[in-house]
Enzyme design. Structure first.
Site, PDB file in Angstrom:
ATOM      1  N   GLU A  67      -6.997 -42.335  19.911  1.00 24.44           N
ATOM      2  CA  GLU A  67      -7.611 -43.290  18.984  1.00 24.44           C
ATOM      3  C   GLU A  67      -8.453 -42.577  17.924  1.00 24.44           C
ATOM      4  O   GLU A  67      -8.450 -42.965  16.751  1.00 24.44           O
ATOM      5  CB  GLU A  67      -8.466 -44.295  19.760  1.00 24.44           C
ATOM      6  CG  GLU A  67      -7.697 -45.156  20.756  1.00 24.44           C
ATOM      7  CD  GLU A  67      -6.590 -45.966  20.121  1.00 24.44           C
ATOM      8  OE1 GLU A  67      -6.728 -46.349  18.945  1.00 24.44           O
ATOM      9  OE2 GLU A  67      -5.573 -46.218  20.793  1.00 24.44           O
ATOM     10  N   ASP A 116      -0.916 -38.823  18.683  1.00 25.79           N
ATOM     11  CA  ASP A 116      -0.574 -38.143  19.937  1.00 25.79           C
ATOM     12  C   ASP A 116      -0.749 -36.636  19.791  1.00 25.79           C
ATOM     13  O   ASP A 116      -1.291 -35.966  20.683  1.00 25.79           O
ATOM     14  CB  ASP A 116       0.877 -38.450  20.330  1.00 25.79           C
ATOM     15  CG  ASP A 116       1.038 -39.813  20.990  1.00 25.79           C
ATOM     16  OD1 ASP A 116       0.016 -40.475  21.255  1.00 25.79           O
ATOM     17  OD2 ASP A 116       2.193 -40.223  21.230  1.00 25.79           O
TER      18      ASP A 116
END
Length: 410
Positions: free
Chosen positions: A277, A358
């Protein structure tokens, strides 16, 4: 173009979209029984995988029934001039264009919501309940619906009234004022959604002191990221499914973790999810998504300004007077093919951002921890591990678990 031809075009668009969506859903459903990819073996045991397949099939069958009912109801409403009837009711209350527009859409939206209520209830209290996901009480279900209606009336009604007023004042140039209004609202919601809207439905509390908070603070210090606002939301109030999200920017940025996420994952896995995030923020995905949304809104309003006042559009729906609200309905149908295309590009952009987030988590924390977290979250939500590639391109805003696994293992 004659109103009759326009009517047939509107009907054709509705039918073609329904058939296309049904075909894509069918292609995806044919893969429900596929074997789990070797890279993802171990996520489910045999019993759990059978349960996940049953969950997917139950949702697919339910979506087929609801979509058929929806398309039949929509076509009947068009064919028997339902919009003209609602327009007649709205005009019987007032001669004011803004009032007529609000009453017209109020009747359409409220009636549609009431008709969809049994299906929403079934999805929550039958399907989700059967597979162990539902935690929503009937009281919460009713309160959520009432709160949603109130927001629709005061917020949605207020915005619609202003846009209608802009149209009355400027006609062809109203799209500029409407775009400016929606830009302000979009930025405001990005900044304050978690502070103003979420508390109406969920309780948010700052993350308590302990091992998890210490690890998060250590990670934040390591990457030089000022992270003061980490909140826990009571997602378990409605479902066992877990999630986390980043919202806001500048001083208003915050990360929200579902309590179900904290319960399901180990500390290093939670920090890996949080690192993902943070990656969205560091890579400026929040800003890029905001700008893309604003530009797309401006484009949509511009196209709307070219069509909405066309008398033929109103006459195609059985209304003899050029009306802003009837034009909006016709525009919504005519624009839907363009909307499908823009949605496709937005999903491509979103999947790209997910890969980048990611990668950020892998480079700055732990890729294996993120893989472990994603596997657990997929298992606990009975996610589809074998979706059809075309279905993914059209509907997925995130890469599949297999795609994310392969990317993280590169």
């Amino acid at each position: 173009m004659t109103p009759q031809k326009l009517f047939y075009i509107l009907i054709s668009i509705i039918i073609v979209k329904f058939l296309f969506d049904a075909f894509i859903d069918y292609l995806n459903a044919k893969h429900f029984n596929d074997a789990i990819p070797p890279e993802l073996e171990g996520i489910y045991n045999e019993e759990e995988y059978l349960k996940s397949q049953a969950y997917k099939k139950a949702n697919y069958k339910f979506s087929v029934v609801t979509s058929i009912i929806s398309i039949v109801a929509t076509l009947l409403f068009f064919i028997f001039e339902g919009f003209a009837f609602v327009d007649y009711i709205a005009r019987s209350f007032s001669d004011n264009t803004i009032v007529i527009t609000l009453i017209f859409f109020g009747i359409i939206i409220f009636a549609s919501d009431i008709l969809s209520l049994p299906f929403s209830y079934y999805a929550t209290f039958v399907i989700e309940e059967k597979f162990g996901f539902n935690k929503t009480s009937k009281k919460t279900f009713v309160l959520d619906k009432i709160k949603g209606w109130l927001m629709m009336i005061f917020v949605g009604g207020g915005v619609l009234a202003l846009i209608t007023w802009f149209y009355q004042l400027t006609t062809s140039n109203f799209w500029l004022y409407a775009w400016a209004l929606m830009t302000v609202i979009t930025i405001f919601m990005n900044l304050f959604y978690s502070k103003l809207i979420v508390p109406l439905f969920n309780k948010q509390t700052p993350l308590e002191s302990g091992e998890l908070k210490n690890e998060i603070e250590n990670f934040a210090r390591k990457i030089g990221f000022k992270l003061e606002n980490v909140f826990v939301i009571d997602g378990s109030k409605r479902s066992t499914k877990a999630n986390a999200y980043f919202s806001g920017f500048g001083k208003q940025k915050r990360i929200t973790l579902y309590d179900t996420l904290i319960n399901d994952l180990e500390t290093d896995e939670i920090v890996a999810v949080l690192a993902h995030e943070v990656g969205h923020y560091k890579k400026k995905h929040i800003i890029y998504n905001l700008l893309a949304s604003i530009l797309l809104t401006g484009f949509t309003f511009y196209i709307l300004s070219l069509l909405v006042g066309n008398l033929s559009l109103s006459m195609a729906l059985g209304v003899e007077t050029a009306s802003f609200h009837i034009g909006l309905i016709a525009f919504g149908v005519l624009y839907s093919p363009i909307s499908e295309i823009t949605s496709l590009f937005m999903n491509v952009l979103s999947r790209k951002f997910e890969y980048e987030a990611d990668d950020y988590a892998k480079e700055n924390f732990d890729g294996n921890g993120l893989i472990s977290a994603l596997k657990k979250l997929s298992k606990n939500s009975l996610s589809n591990l074998t979706p059809h590639p075309l279905y993914v391109k059209i509907h997925y805003s995130h890469p599949t678990l297999l795609q994310r696994f392969l990317n993280l293992k590169k």
